[in-house]
Structure formats: structure tokens, C-alpha cells
Design a protein around this motif. Structure first.
Motif, PDB file in Angstrom:
ATOM      1  N   THR A   1       0.830  -1.206   0.000  1.00 50.07           N
ATOM      2  CA  THR A   1       0.000   0.000   0.000  1.00 50.07           C
ATOM      3  C   THR A   1       0.863   1.255   0.000  1.00 50.07           C
ATOM      4  O   THR A   1       0.507   2.249  -0.618  1.00 50.07           O
ATOM      5  CB  THR A   1      -0.950   0.017   1.209  1.00 50.07           C
ATOM      6  OG1 THR A   1      -0.191  -0.075   2.404  1.00 50.07           O
ATOM      7  CG2 THR A   1      -1.956  -1.116   1.127  1.00 50.07           C
ATOM      8  N   THR A   2       2.010   1.215   0.685  1.00 46.01           N
ATOM      9  CA  THR A   2       2.885   2.388   0.665  1.00 46.01           C
ATOM     10  C   THR A   2       3.540   2.539  -0.706  1.00 46.01           C
ATOM     11  O   THR A   2       3.792   3.659  -1.140  1.00 46.01           O
ATOM     12  CB  THR A   2       3.969   2.304   1.750  1.00 46.01           C
ATOM     13  OG1 THR A   2       4.756   1.146   1.531  1.00 46.01           O
ATOM     14  CG2 THR A   2       3.356   2.272   3.128  1.00 46.01           C
ATOM     15  N   ILE A   3       3.811   1.437  -1.372  1.00 45.41           N
ATOM     16  CA  ILE A   3       4.411   1.510  -2.707  1.00 45.41           C
ATOM     17  C   ILE A   3       3.419   2.096  -3.688  1.00 45.41           C
ATOM     18  O   ILE A   3       3.772   2.889  -4.554  1.00 45.41           O
ATOM     19  CB  ILE A   3       4.894   0.118  -3.159  1.00 45.41           C
ATOM     20  CG1 ILE A   3       6.122  -0.286  -2.356  1.00 45.41           C
ATOM     21  CG2 ILE A   3       5.225   0.111  -4.642  1.00 45.41           C
ATOM     22  CD1 ILE A   3       6.621  -1.672  -2.642  1.00 45.41           C
ATOM     23  N   GLU A   4       2.155   1.708  -3.575  1.00 50.96           N
ATOM     24  CA  GLU A   4       1.144   2.249  -4.479  1.00 50.96           C
ATOM     25  C   GLU A   4       1.044   3.758  -4.347  1.00 50.96           C
ATOM     26  O   GLU A   4       0.826   4.458  -5.329  1.00 50.96           O
ATOM     27  CB  GLU A   4      -0.215   1.613  -4.195  1.00 50.96           C
ATOM     28  CG  GLU A   4      -0.295   0.166  -4.612  1.00 50.96           C
ATOM     29  CD  GLU A   4      -1.595  -0.484  -4.198  1.00 50.96           C
ATOM     30  OE1 GLU A   4      -2.470   0.217  -3.633  1.00 50.96           O
ATOM     31  OE2 GLU A   4      -1.743  -1.685  -4.420  1.00 50.96           O
ATOM     32  N   GLY A   5       1.242   4.285  -3.183  1.00 49.05           N
ATOM     33  CA  GLY A   5       1.180   5.726  -2.975  1.00 49.05           C
ATOM     34  C   GLY A   5       2.332   6.452  -3.619  1.00 49.05           C
ATOM     35  O   GLY A   5       2.210   7.603  -4.011  1.00 49.05           O
ATOM     36  N   THR A   6       3.490   5.802  -3.741  1.00 48.59           N
ATOM     37  CA  THR A   6       4.670   6.455  -4.311  1.00 48.59           C
ATOM     38  C   THR A   6       5.049   5.859  -5.654  1.00 48.59           C
ATOM     39  O   THR A   6       6.212   5.890  -6.035  1.00 48.59           O
ATOM     40  CB  THR A   6       5.850   6.335  -3.332  1.00 48.59           C
ATOM     41  OG1 THR A   6       6.132   4.943  -3.151  1.00 48.59           O
ATOM     42  CG2 THR A   6       5.554   6.984  -2.012  1.00 48.59           C
ATOM     43  N   SER A   7       4.099   5.308  -6.373  1.00 49.58           N
ATOM     44  CA  SER A   7       4.424   4.658  -7.642  1.00 49.58           C
ATOM     45  C   SER A   7       4.936   5.667  -8.671  1.00 49.58           C
ATOM     46  O   SER A   7       5.766   5.325  -9.501  1.00 49.58           O
ATOM     47  CB  SER A   7       3.213   3.914  -8.192  1.00 49.58           C
ATOM     48  OG  SER A   7       2.187   4.826  -8.504  1.00 49.58           O
ATOM     49  N   ASP A   8       4.452   6.909  -8.633  1.00 52.43           N
ATOM     50  CA  ASP A   8       4.947   7.918  -9.565  1.00 52.43           C
ATOM     51  C   ASP A   8       6.419   8.213  -9.325  1.00 52.43           C
ATOM     52  O   ASP A   8       7.197   8.355 -10.276  1.00 52.43           O
ATOM     53  CB  ASP A   8       4.140   9.208  -9.440  1.00 52.43           C
ATOM     54  CG  ASP A   8       2.710   9.045  -9.928  1.00 52.43           C
ATOM     55  OD1 ASP A   8       2.477   8.117 -10.732  1.00 52.43           O
ATOM     56  OD2 ASP A   8       1.855   9.836  -9.516  1.00 52.43           O
ATOM     57  N   ASP A   9       6.806   8.294  -8.038  1.00 56.65           N
ATOM     58  CA  ASP A   9       8.208   8.536  -7.705  1.00 56.65           C
ATOM     59  C   ASP A   9       9.074   7.373  -8.183  1.00 56.65           C
ATOM     60  O   ASP A   9      10.159   7.583  -8.718  1.00 56.65           O
ATOM     61  CB  ASP A   9       8.384   8.721  -6.198  1.00 56.65           C
ATOM     62  CG  ASP A   9       7.687   9.973  -5.690  1.00 56.65           C
ATOM     63  OD1 ASP A   9       7.450  10.895  -6.505  1.00 56.65           O
ATOM     64  OD2 ASP A   9       7.372  10.021  -4.488  1.00 56.65           O
ATOM     65  N   LEU A  10       8.587   6.149  -7.967  1.00 64.06           N
ATOM     66  CA  LEU A  10       9.355   4.975  -8.388  1.00 64.06           C
ATOM     67  C   LEU A  10       9.455   4.917  -9.902  1.00 64.06           C
ATOM     68  O   LEU A  10      10.498   4.537 -10.439  1.00 64.06           O
ATOM     69  CB  LEU A  10       8.711   3.693  -7.853  1.00 64.06           C
ATOM     70  CG  LEU A  10       8.826   3.464  -6.356  1.00 64.06           C
ATOM     71  CD1 LEU A  10       8.080   2.201  -5.955  1.00 64.06           C
ATOM     72  CD2 LEU A  10      10.277   3.354  -5.942  1.00 64.06           C
ATOM     73  N   THR A  11       8.402   5.315 -10.589  1.00 59.91           N
ATOM     74  CA  THR A  11       8.433   5.307 -12.043  1.00 59.91           C
ATOM     75  C   THR A  11       9.477   6.285 -12.554  1.00 59.91           C
ATOM     76  O   THR A  11      10.227   5.973 -13.476  1.00 59.91           O
ATOM     77  CB  THR A  11       7.045   5.670 -12.607  1.00 59.91           C
ATOM     78  OG1 THR A  11       6.082   4.763 -12.073  1.00 59.91           O
ATOM     79  CG2 THR A  11       7.036   5.609 -14.113  1.00 59.91           C
TER      80      THR A  11
END
Length: 89
Positions: free
Chosen positions: A26-36
């Protein structure tokens, strides 16, 4: 990726509990734009490095081909000269 390994901020994180995995997901889904953006930048750097290496290899291959052509020409000329001298005896 295995069941108990998850990516967090571009690094692999290992969790043995199922609850920990769902919490991190759930925390990754929130920062998926940053990871992308980070993944895109990382991939871009890797592609640039690979492109440079490929260009160097292509240049080395051209130089090697030229050297081989010169060496083959010299070798053939040497054998032709030796054959001509041998037949002339």
C-alpha cells in the motif's frame, strides 16, 4: 520477485510476514509515480552506458577488421613471393 520480497524505494526489501507485505504494497502504491521516475532515470542511464559500450565495441571491431585485412594481405604476399622464388630455382 518472490512472495516475501518487495520493492521499496527502488530497493528489494524482504518480509516474512504476509501482513508486512500488504502494508508495504500500500505504501508503494502511494509512491508509484516517484518509483516510475526513478526507474525511468535509472533505465535511461543504463541505456546510455550500454550505447557507449556498443559504440566502443563497434569501433574496436572495425579496427580489428582493418588489421586482419592488412595481416592477411601481407601473409598472402609473403607466400606468393616465396612460391615465386621457389619455382624460380
Amino acid at each position: 520477485m518472490s512472495e516475501n520480497a518487495v520493492r521499496q524505494n527502488g530497493q528489494l526489501v524482504r518480509n516474512d510476514s504476509l501482513y508486512g507485505i500488504s502494508n508495504i504494497d500500500t505504501t508503494i502504491e502511494g509512491t508509484s509515480d516517484d518509483l516510475t521516475v526513478v526507474d525511468a532515470a535509472s533505465l535511461r542511464r543504463q541505456i546510455i552506458k550500454l550505447n557507449r559500450r556498443l559504440q566502443l565495441l563497434e569501433e574496436e571491431n572495425k579496427e580489428r577488421a582493418k588489421r586482419e585485412m592488412v595481416m592477411y594481405s601481407i601473409t598472402v604476399a609473403f607466400w606468393l613471393l616465396n612460391s615465386w622464388l621457389w619455382f624460380r630455382r
